[in-house]
Design a protein around this motif. Structure first.
Motif, PDB file in Angstrom:
ATOM      1  N   CYS A  45     -29.619  54.563  66.268  1.00 30.19           N
ATOM      2  CA  CYS A  45     -28.313  54.073  65.810  1.00 30.19           C
ATOM      3  C   CYS A  45     -28.421  52.631  65.324  1.00 30.19           C
ATOM      4  O   CYS A  45     -29.024  51.780  65.969  1.00 30.19           O
ATOM      5  CB  CYS A  45     -27.313  54.163  66.959  1.00 30.19           C
ATOM      6  SG  CYS A  45     -25.678  53.518  66.544  1.00 30.19           S
ATOM      7  N   ARG A  46     -27.787  52.378  64.182  1.00 33.68           N
ATOM      8  CA  ARG A  46     -27.697  51.002  63.669  1.00 33.68           C
ATOM      9  C   ARG A  46     -26.261  50.507  63.642  1.00 33.68           C
ATOM     10  O   ARG A  46     -26.026  49.318  63.447  1.00 33.68           O
ATOM     11  CB  ARG A  46     -28.282  50.910  62.257  1.00 33.68           C
ATOM     12  CG  ARG A  46     -29.782  51.122  62.224  1.00 33.68           C
ATOM     13  CD  ARG A  46     -30.382  50.662  60.925  1.00 33.68           C
ATOM     14  NE  ARG A  46     -29.814  51.339  59.776  1.00 33.68           N
ATOM     15  CZ  ARG A  46     -29.747  50.791  58.555  1.00 33.68           C
ATOM     16  NH1 ARG A  46     -30.203  49.586  58.330  1.00 33.68           N
ATOM     17  NH2 ARG A  46     -29.229  51.473  57.559  1.00 33.68           N
ATOM     18  N   CYS A  47     -25.281  51.430  63.823  1.00 27.47           N
ATOM     19  CA  CYS A  47     -23.877  51.001  63.755  1.00 27.47           C
ATOM     20  C   CYS A  47     -23.362  50.516  65.110  1.00 27.47           C
ATOM     21  O   CYS A  47     -22.287  49.950  65.196  1.00 27.47           O
ATOM     22  CB  CYS A  47     -23.004  52.141  63.236  1.00 27.47           C
ATOM     23  SG  CYS A  47     -22.707  53.474  64.428  1.00 27.47           S
ATOM     24  N   CYS A  56     -28.727  57.877  67.434  1.00 28.91           N
ATOM     25  CA  CYS A  56     -27.581  58.179  66.573  1.00 28.91           C
ATOM     26  C   CYS A  56     -26.962  59.501  67.012  1.00 28.91           C
ATOM     27  O   CYS A  56     -27.670  60.478  67.236  1.00 28.91           O
ATOM     28  CB  CYS A  56     -28.060  58.270  65.120  1.00 28.91           C
ATOM     29  SG  CYS A  56     -26.822  58.893  63.968  1.00 28.91           S
ATOM     30  N   ASP A  57     -25.637  59.530  67.150  1.00 31.90           N
ATOM     31  CA  ASP A  57     -24.941  60.782  67.459  1.00 31.90           C
ATOM     32  C   ASP A  57     -24.034  61.210  66.311  1.00 31.90           C
ATOM     33  O   ASP A  57     -23.223  62.107  66.470  1.00 31.90           O
ATOM     34  CB  ASP A  57     -24.148  60.656  68.764  1.00 31.90           C
ATOM     35  CG  ASP A  57     -22.975  59.705  68.658  1.00 31.90           C
ATOM     36  OD1 ASP A  57     -22.786  59.067  67.597  1.00 31.90           O
ATOM     37  OD2 ASP A  57     -22.227  59.607  69.646  1.00 31.90           O
ATOM     38  N   THR A  59     -21.713  59.354  64.853  1.00 32.45           N
ATOM     39  CA  THR A  59     -20.447  58.628  64.817  1.00 32.45           C
ATOM     40  C   THR A  59     -20.322  57.757  63.576  1.00 32.45           C
ATOM     41  O   THR A  59     -19.222  57.567  63.058  1.00 32.45           O
ATOM     42  CB  THR A  59     -20.296  57.767  66.090  1.00 32.45           C
ATOM     43  OG1 THR A  59     -20.327  58.620  67.222  1.00 32.45           O
ATOM     44  CG2 THR A  59     -19.004  56.977  66.096  1.00 32.45           C
ATOM     45  N   HIS A  60     -21.420  57.255  63.058  1.00 32.97           N
ATOM     46  CA  HIS A  60     -21.368  56.382  61.872  1.00 32.97           C
ATOM     47  C   HIS A  60     -20.681  57.059  60.694  1.00 32.97           C
ATOM     48  O   HIS A  60     -20.153  56.401  59.819  1.00 32.97           O
ATOM     49  CB  HIS A  60     -22.783  55.932  61.467  1.00 32.97           C
ATOM     50  CG  HIS A  60     -23.641  57.061  60.981  1.00 32.97           C
ATOM     51  ND1 HIS A  60     -24.430  57.806  61.830  1.00 32.97           N
ATOM     52  CD2 HIS A  60     -23.805  57.578  59.749  1.00 32.97           C
ATOM     53  CE1 HIS A  60     -25.064  58.745  61.126  1.00 32.97           C
ATOM     54  NE2 HIS A  60     -24.700  58.621  59.861  1.00 32.97           N
TER      55      HIS A  60
HETATM   56  S1  FES Z   1     -25.970  55.048  63.075  1.00 29.94           S
HETATM   57 FE1  FES Z   1     -24.682  54.745  64.768  1.00 29.94          FE
HETATM   58  S2  FES Z   1     -24.027  56.717  65.281  1.00 29.94           S
HETATM   59 FE2  FES Z   1     -25.326  57.003  63.608  1.00 29.94          FE
END
Ligand code: FES
Length: 69
Positions: A45-47, A56-57, A59-60
Motif C-alpha cells: 500500500c502507498r495510499c 494493499c487491500d 481501498t485506494h
Molecule cells: S495502495 Fe493503499 S489500499 Fe491500495
C-alpha cells in the motif's frame, strides 16, 4: 573481501495505486516490523488507507485523490 548475497526484487509503482514487489523476501514497515513475503508478487500500500497494512487491500480505488496522503 566478503561477498554479500543481495536480493534483487523488481519494483513497479502503479499509478495512483500500490507498489508491486516481485522477488522480495520481506517488507519492513515504518515501525520496524518485518512482514514475510510468501507470494511471488505482493502489492504494498502507498495510499496508507489499507486495513491490511502494509499490503494493499484495494481501498485506494474508492478514495478520492484529494483525500490521499
Ligand atoms: S495502495 Fe493503499 S489500499 Fe491500495
Amino acid at each position: 573481501m566478503e561477498v554479500q548475497d543481495f536480493d534483487h526484487p523488481e519494483v513497479e509503482l502503479c499509478p495512483h495505486g500500490p507498489m508491486l514487489l516481485r522477488g522480495a523476501r520481506t517488507v519492513v514497515d515504518e515501525h520496524g516490523t518485518v512482514h514475510p513475503v510468501e507470494r511471488p508478487v505482493v502489492a504494498v500500500c502507498r495510499c496508507e488507507k489499507s486495513s491490511r497494512m502494509p499490503w494493499c487491500d484495494g481501498t485506494h480505488k474508492v478514495i478520492p485523490r484529494s483525500g490521499r496522503s
